[in-house]
Design a protein around this motif. Structure first.
Motif, short mmCIF file in Angstrom:
data_model
loop_
_atom_site.label_atom_id
_atom_site.label_comp_id
_atom_site.label_asym_id
_atom_site.label_seq_id
_atom_site.Cartn_x
_atom_site.Cartn_y
_atom_site.Cartn_z
N GLU A 153 0.81 -1.23 0.00
CA GLU A 153 0.00 0.00 0.00
C GLU A 153 0.84 1.27 0.00
O GLU A 153 0.42 2.29 -0.54
N TRP A 186 -1.52 0.29 11.37
CA TRP A 186 -2.16 -0.23 10.16
C TRP A 186 -2.64 -1.66 10.39
O TRP A 186 -3.78 -2.00 10.08
N ARG A 232 -6.60 -3.14 10.69
CA ARG A 232 -7.13 -4.21 9.84
C ARG A 232 -7.79 -5.29 10.67
O ARG A 232 -8.67 -5.97 10.20
N ARG A 233 -7.34 -5.42 11.91
CA ARG A 233 -7.91 -6.44 12.80
C ARG A 233 -9.03 -5.88 13.65
O ARG A 233 -9.62 -6.59 14.45
#
Length: 89
Positions: A30, A79, A83-84
């Motif tokens: 990303e 980050w 995401r979790r």
């Protein structure tokens, strides 16, 4: 993508454990296009960290020790935890 970025992305996606490959590789994929030389150097330093430590820090199993904490590593941890669905603090 230039050779340095390709090499870094490969390293990020092939760390040794599948779970860390996904976390580190996803972050790097990303962000690598927008990184300058200093950012790439910081990223290379993070990639030199031991895989088990990096996995534990990214998943929140252990806090990042002060001697390893860098702005880039903090961004990577934030980050991964976003995401979790983990909030920091």
């Amino acid at each position: 993508m230039d050779a340095r970025r390709r090499r870094i992305l490969y390293r990020a996606r092939h760390r040794g454990t599948h779970e860390t490959d996904l976390l580190v590789g996803g972050f790097v994929a990303e962000r690598i296009g927008a990184m300058d030389d200093a950012g790439l150097a910081s990223l290379e330093a993070v990639l030199d960290l031991p895989d088990p430590d990096l996995f534990d820090w990214l998943t929140g199993r252990r806090a990042v020790p002060a001697e390893a904490e860098t702005p880039l590593l903090r961004a990577m941890v934030d980050w991964a935890q976003a995401r979790r669905g983990v909030s920091r603090g």
